[in-house]
Design a protein around this motif. Structure first.
Motif, PDB file in Angstrom:
ATOM      1  N   ALA A  23      -8.709 -13.317  13.673  1.00 19.06           N
ATOM      2  CA  ALA A  23      -7.745 -13.847  13.791  1.00 19.06           C
ATOM      3  C   ALA A  23      -7.173 -13.402  15.234  1.00 19.06           C
ATOM      4  N   GLN A  25      -3.925 -13.511  18.434  1.00 19.07           N
ATOM      5  CA  GLN A  25      -2.378 -13.006  17.880  1.00 19.07           C
ATOM      6  C   GLN A  25      -1.652 -14.233  17.418  1.00 19.07           C
ATOM      7  N   TYR A  26      -1.921 -15.380  17.995  1.00 20.38           N
ATOM      8  CA  TYR A  26      -1.094 -16.546  17.236  1.00 20.38           C
ATOM      9  C   TYR A  26      -1.421 -16.736  15.921  1.00 20.38           C
ATOM     10  N   GLU A  27      -2.785 -16.754  15.467  1.00 14.35           N
ATOM     11  CA  GLU A  27      -2.887 -16.641  13.793  1.00 14.35           C
ATOM     12  C   GLU A  27      -2.170 -15.665  13.301  1.00 14.35           C
ATOM     13  N   ILE A  29       0.377 -13.925  13.875  1.00 15.10           N
ATOM     14  CA  ILE A  29       1.899 -13.997  13.777  1.00 15.10           C
ATOM     15  C   ILE A  29       1.974 -15.235  12.939  1.00 15.10           C
ATOM     16  N   LYS A  30       1.684 -16.259  12.912  1.00 11.84           N
ATOM     17  CA  LYS A  30       1.562 -17.293  11.885  1.00 11.84           C
ATOM     18  C   LYS A  30       1.591 -16.821  10.658  1.00 11.84           C
ATOM     19  N   MET A  31       0.456 -15.980  10.240  1.00 13.41           N
ATOM     20  CA  MET A  31       0.281 -15.534   8.787  1.00 13.41           C
ATOM     21  C   MET A  31       1.316 -14.608   8.469  1.00 13.41           C
ATOM     22  N   GLU A  33       4.228 -14.579   9.524  1.00 16.68           N
ATOM     23  CA  GLU A  33       5.714 -15.203   9.205  1.00 16.68           C
ATOM     24  C   GLU A  33       5.717 -15.968   8.101  1.00 16.68           C
ATOM     25  N   ALA A  34       4.461 -16.582   7.404  1.00 20.55           N
ATOM     26  CA  ALA A  34       4.237 -16.971   6.277  1.00 20.55           C
ATOM     27  C   ALA A  34       4.556 -16.096   4.981  1.00 20.55           C
ATOM     28  N   GLN A  37       8.446 -15.029   5.152  1.00 21.92           N
ATOM     29  CA  GLN A  37       9.162 -15.942   4.488  1.00 21.92           C
ATOM     30  C   GLN A  37       9.117 -15.975   2.983  1.00 21.92           C
TER      31      GLN A  37
END
Length: 107
Positions: A23, A25-27, A29-31, A33-34, A37
């Motif tokens: 992964a 950094q974007y991936e 962060i996305k994971m 955040e999921a 949440q």
């Protein structure tokens, strides 16, 4: 959510580490955040907390480009710094730190 290269482990009493070797950094962060949440949506009551009524998570992310010059302890230290930045700035959030040969940057 995770691919087969991911590795999840408990790191300390209330801390967990997730290694995502594929992964960026974007991936990451996305994971994160999921996951954040999903924990928040469960609305698990946290009676001992003065900060939030329900359980939340704070996430520190450290990304590196693999190199023989990067020591494992510096990766752990960077993730730990990012985690405490997330806690210091309000909890229930994500903070990321990236170490690249050219420069360091906080997100």
């Amino acid at each position: 959510m995770f691919d087969e290269s991911a590795f999840v482990a408990r790191y300390g009493g209330e801390e967990f580490g997730i290694l995502l070797p594929r992964a960026n950094q974007y991936e990451a962060i996305k994971m994160a955040e999921a996951i954040r949440q999903q924990v928040q949506q469960r609305a698990i009551i946290h009676q001992a907390s003065d900060v939030f009524k329900c359980v939340t998570i704070s996430v520190g992310i450290m990304t590196v480009v693999p190199s023989e010059h990067i020591q494992l302890i510096s990766i752990v230290h960077g993730a730990d710094q990012a985690l405490y930045e997330a806690k210091r700035t309000g909890r229930n959030r994500i903070s990321a730190y990236s170490h690249h040969k050219e420069a360091d940057s906080n997100v």
